[in-house]
Design a protein around this motif. Sequence first.
Motif, PDB file in Angstrom:
ATOM      1  N   LEU A   1       0.790  -1.141  -0.144  1.00 16.97           N
ATOM      2  CA  LEU A   1       0.144  -0.123  -0.056  1.00 16.97           C
ATOM      3  C   LEU A   1       0.947   0.730   0.452  1.00 16.97           C
ATOM      4  CD1 LEU A   1      -2.297  -1.110   2.522  1.00 16.97           C
ATOM      5  CD2 LEU A   1      -3.194  -1.318   0.579  1.00 16.97           C
TER       6      LEU A   1
ATOM      7  N   ALA B   1       2.293   4.549   1.869  1.00 16.51           N
ATOM      8  CA  ALA B   1       2.774   4.702   2.747  1.00 16.51           C
ATOM      9  C   ALA B   1       1.507   5.483   3.897  1.00 16.51           C
ATOM     10  CB  ALA B   1       3.957   6.359   2.727  1.00 16.51           C
TER      11      ALA B   1
ATOM     12  N   VAL C   1      -1.014   3.240   4.126  1.00 16.04           N
ATOM     13  CA  VAL C   1      -0.628   2.455   5.550  1.00 16.04           C
ATOM     14  C   VAL C   1      -1.023   3.080   6.876  1.00 16.04           C
ATOM     15  CG1 VAL C   1       1.450   1.809   6.878  1.00 16.04           C
ATOM     16  CG2 VAL C   1       1.430   1.285   4.390  1.00 16.04           C
ATOM     17  N   GLN C   2      -0.592   4.465   7.189  1.00 12.93           N
ATOM     18  CA  GLN C   2      -0.794   4.950   8.298  1.00 12.93           C
ATOM     19  C   GLN C   2      -2.168   5.642   8.164  1.00 12.93           C
ATOM     20  OE1 GLN C   2       1.345   6.110  10.353  1.00 12.93           O
ATOM     21  NE2 GLN C   2       3.160   5.174   8.985  1.00 12.93           N
TER      22      GLN C   2
ATOM     23  N   LEU D   1      -5.013   3.183   7.461  1.00 17.37           N
ATOM     24  CA  LEU D   1      -5.326   2.107   8.006  1.00 17.37           C
ATOM     25  C   LEU D   1      -4.837   1.898   9.767  1.00 17.37           C
ATOM     26  CD1 LEU D   1      -4.643  -0.977   4.824  1.00 17.37           C
ATOM     27  CD2 LEU D   1      -6.555  -0.779   6.440  1.00 17.37           C
ATOM     28  N   VAL D   2      -3.363   2.154   9.564  1.00 18.03           N
ATOM     29  CA  VAL D   2      -2.788   1.813  11.383  1.00 18.03           C
ATOM     30  C   VAL D   2      -3.665   2.970  12.272  1.00 18.03           C
ATOM     31  CG1 VAL D   2      -0.385   2.952  12.163  1.00 18.03           C
ATOM     32  CG2 VAL D   2      -0.824   1.058  10.225  1.00 18.03           C
TER      33      VAL D   2
ATOM     34  N   ARG E   1      -6.276   3.539  11.990  1.00 17.47           N
ATOM     35  CA  ARG E   1      -7.964   3.744  11.715  1.00 17.47           C
ATOM     36  C   ARG E   1      -8.468   2.107  12.751  1.00 17.47           C
ATOM     37  NH1 ARG E   1     -11.162   1.816   6.879  1.00 17.47           N
ATOM     38  NH2 ARG E   1     -13.252   1.277   7.724  1.00 17.47           N
ATOM     39  N   TYR E   2      -7.913   1.818  12.499  1.00 18.23           N
ATOM     40  CA  TYR E   2      -7.977   0.537  13.192  1.00 18.23           C
ATOM     41  C   TYR E   2      -7.574  -0.195  14.746  1.00 18.23           C
ATOM     42  CZ  TYR E   2     -10.718  -1.275   9.367  1.00 18.23           C
ATOM     43  OH  TYR E   2     -11.257  -1.544   8.264  1.00 18.23           O
TER      44      TYR E   2
ATOM     45  N   LEU F   1      -3.278  -0.151  15.339  1.00 19.65           N
ATOM     46  CA  LEU F   1      -1.540  -1.040  15.714  1.00 19.65           C
ATOM     47  C   LEU F   1      -1.221  -0.104  15.790  1.00 19.65           C
ATOM     48  CD1 LEU F   1      -3.831  -2.118  12.649  1.00 19.65           C
ATOM     49  CD2 LEU F   1      -2.085  -2.985  11.685  1.00 19.65           C
TER      50      LEU F   1
ATOM     51  N   ARG G   1     -10.657  -6.006   9.188  1.00 20.07           N
ATOM     52  CA  ARG G   1      -9.279  -5.411   9.827  1.00 20.07           C
ATOM     53  C   ARG G   1      -7.999  -5.970  10.060  1.00 20.07           C
ATOM     54  NH1 ARG G   1     -11.038  -5.370  16.062  1.00 20.07           N
ATOM     55  NH2 ARG G   1     -11.491  -7.354  15.619  1.00 20.07           N
ATOM     56  N   PRO G   2      -7.632  -5.843   8.983  1.00 24.00           N
ATOM     57  CA  PRO G   2      -5.716  -5.452   9.374  1.00 24.00           C
ATOM     58  C   PRO G   2      -5.487  -6.239   9.907  1.00 24.00           C
ATOM     59  CG  PRO G   2      -6.402  -3.225   8.746  1.00 24.00           C
ATOM     60  CD  PRO G   2      -8.157  -3.645   8.796  1.00 24.00           C
ATOM     61  N   THR G   3      -4.710  -7.077  10.382  1.00 22.35           N
ATOM     62  CA  THR G   3      -4.001  -7.333  11.805  1.00 22.35           C
ATOM     63  C   THR G   3      -2.299  -6.741  11.576  1.00 22.35           C
ATOM     64  OG1 THR G   3      -3.817  -9.438  10.101  1.00 22.35           O
ATOM     65  CG2 THR G   3      -6.053  -9.368  12.037  1.00 22.35           C
TER      66      THR G   3
ATOM     67  N   ILE H   1       0.542  -5.479   8.932  1.00 26.38           N
ATOM     68  CA  ILE H   1       0.817  -4.776   8.025  1.00 26.38           C
ATOM     69  C   ILE H   1       2.515  -4.051   8.224  1.00 26.38           C
ATOM     70  CG2 ILE H   1       0.331  -2.252   6.841  1.00 26.38           C
ATOM     71  CD1 ILE H   1      -2.111  -1.794   8.162  1.00 26.38           C
TER      72      ILE H   1
ATOM     73  N   ASP I   1       5.009  -2.538   6.227  1.00 25.84           N
ATOM     74  CA  ASP I   1       5.925  -1.204   4.975  1.00 25.84           C
ATOM     75  C   ASP I   1       7.364  -1.754   4.873  1.00 25.84           C
ATOM     76  OD1 ASP I   1       5.177   1.023   4.595  1.00 25.84           O
ATOM     77  OD2 ASP I   1       4.798   2.003   5.885  1.00 25.84           O
TER      78      ASP I   1
ATOM     79  N   THR J   1       0.266  -6.600   3.015  1.00 27.08           N
ATOM     80  CA  THR J   1      -1.184  -6.696   4.126  1.00 27.08           C
ATOM     81  C   THR J   1      -2.260  -8.082   4.746  1.00 27.08           C
ATOM     82  OG1 THR J   1      -1.326  -3.996   3.594  1.00 27.08           O
ATOM     83  CG2 THR J   1      -2.820  -5.673   4.856  1.00 27.08           C
TER      84      THR J   1
ATOM     85  N   TYR K   1       3.414  -3.319  11.768  1.00 27.13           N
ATOM     86  CA  TYR K   1       2.216  -2.336  12.935  1.00 27.13           C
ATOM     87  C   TYR K   1       0.874  -4.457  12.386  1.00 27.13           C
ATOM     88  CZ  TYR K   1       3.641   2.038  11.483  1.00 27.13           C
ATOM     89  OH  TYR K   1       4.383   2.876  10.983  1.00 27.13           O
ATOM     90  N   THR K   2       1.057  -4.491  13.911  1.00 24.71           N
ATOM     91  CA  THR K   2      -0.068  -5.263  14.192  1.00 24.71           C
ATOM     92  C   THR K   2      -0.622  -5.088  14.979  1.00 24.71           C
ATOM     93  OG1 THR K   2       1.510  -5.839  16.150  1.00 24.71           O
ATOM     94  CG2 THR K   2       2.464  -7.038  14.182  1.00 24.71           C
ATOM     95  N   LEU K   3      -2.257  -6.076  15.070  1.00 23.72           N
ATOM     96  CA  LEU K   3      -3.467  -5.599  16.047  1.00 23.72           C
ATOM     97  C   LEU K   3      -3.615  -7.275  16.123  1.00 23.72           C
ATOM     98  CD1 LEU K   3      -5.696  -3.914  15.765  1.00 23.72           C
ATOM     99  CD2 LEU K   3      -7.049  -5.466  14.481  1.00 23.72           C
ATOM    100  N   GLY K   4      -3.031  -6.543  18.403  1.00 25.41           N
ATOM    101  CA  GLY K   4      -3.038  -8.144  18.746  1.00 25.41           C
ATOM    102  C   GLY K   4      -1.485  -8.084  18.652  1.00 25.41           C
TER     103      GLY K   4
END
Lengths: 302, 285
Positions: free
Chosen positions: A17, A19, A22-23, A25-26, A28-29, A31, B9-11, B13, B15, B60, B96-99
């Motif tokens: 994605l 940059a 990415v930010q 998504l990061v 928003r959710y 991460l 949801r993305p878990t 990413i 980058d 992702t 980046y991780t969710l959890g």
Amino acid sequence: MTQSGQATTATPASSALPAKEVQALVSRYGLKRAGSRASLADYTRELWQRRYFIAEFSRATNASGYSSSMLGQYWQVLTPLLNAGVYYVMFGLILGTSRHVHNYTGFLVVGVFVFQFIQTSINSGSRALQSYKSLARTLRFPRAVFPLASTSIALEQLLASLVVLVPIILLTGESIRVQWIEVVPALALVTMFGTGMAFIFARIGSKVPDVSQMLPFVLRVWFYFSGIMYSIQQFTKNRPAWVGETMSNNPATIYVNLFRSAFLGGYGQPLTVWLAGLAWSVVVLAAGYVYFWKAEEDYGRD
Amino acid sequence: MTSPSGERRPTVIADDIHLTYKITGKFAQRGGVVALARAVTGKTSPGMREVKAVRGVSFTAWEGEAIGLIGPNGSGKSTLLRGIAGLLTPAAGAVYTLGDPALLGVNAALISTMSGERNILLGCLAMGMTPEEVEEKYDDIVDFAGIGEFVSLPMNAYSSGMGARLRFAIAASKAQDILLIDEALATGDAEFRQRSEKRILQLRERAGTVFLVSHSLGVVRETCDRAIWLEEGLVVMDGETEEVLDAYESRHDPKKAAARREMRAAEQAREAAEQARGADAKAAG
């Protein structure tokens, strides 16, 4: 996505994605960046959650260290005993530093045991991140777990030594006294100091592994200057006052003297020495902890 | 799996991450004099070499996905896994991780001279359980490992199969948000392998996302719906398992790929024939 220039045609749907996205998504959710250093408070909280592991791990490591020897865990008390014996023969009998020292055996044994703890804390602290590398490679811990584990291994050995100490000092003519209770604060202070030193040298050792080769020599010199097998008072009697001052303000000397104050009659320490010990403990522990935590992300770059 | 609001949801990413590790130790170094000379001439770190294992990977991963990482030896699969787990700090880029991501495996926390009992406690605590949680899980672990009385003996007295079973049982006793598996399926005998595959399926259901590193394309085909093909630290292809694996096979194992193509063609032909026959029957009836 990073195309390597090889003959592939498939363009995956959810791959790289830009940059900005990415930010987006990061945030928003919510991460988190993997392996990032937690704030000091969160880090401490995480570390606190690992307390059971640290305790169990050091107990098991200590127990397993002797599993191949016939006497097993008895070595835990035999080793300090033999150590004290060697120093007693060398200094007490051959070199005669025992002159003018009341209850030299007790004096020496307490000194050797307490210094041994400081020494082990620093030595194993400097190697902590190296020796637990495989563990750090599979499980995620705040890395402070490793110097803490190595210090608690050393602490357990100190406790075993203190168990040996009691009969020794009773045999040398000391009696059971109220002052023994002083062991509790003395132990707390020296533990804090040892832990702080372990943190400091763990970070240094992770950057410059050669430190652990150098340390034994530095520690040996420290040992000889700390009044373990001779009385600093006697030694500095005919020397300028600052020599005695400097030597007695050395933290190792302070902690050793606090333990002597607890166990041996005639070695009571004034409050100022206790306060000096407290100051060393608090400063070294706090500084060491922060110093270690600051480099948390670097420990993952191995 | 989707979030309550119905969106995926993305878990994880990644980058544009670069992962390097240093190798320290002796290689191609002739004795102390040479080392000393090097130290004097100011050449740095004689025994140190940097390996660029992952050189710019982005992807992702979404909730509910099971992703297979494939590639030849040394392509950076395991290193990437450690990067996702946060065990290796990227030299550039970020994950980046969710959890919390966690590698399946506790081997390093176990002490072989200690009893199985003690190691269960040790391994579970290492994964971040409390003593109460360990007590709760203890019987399950022993049952699953199927080691019975041996649990009170030191682990170095176990057969290699028993040891592997216990290690797997401990590692698989904790549900993870993001589960990272590195070739963990191939332990123990056939019966245990089946049971462990079942357990991994359970873990998968509870985990948000699964990453699996395996050399066995069969395992990836069975368990993953997406595959990422790595080669020399770069992504060659990222997409649906079948598609990626077919491309991978035609590169690395053309014979097998051809056989698979033939098999598929034959299957399609048979299906077509069957359909035709069905149609014929209908027409006739």
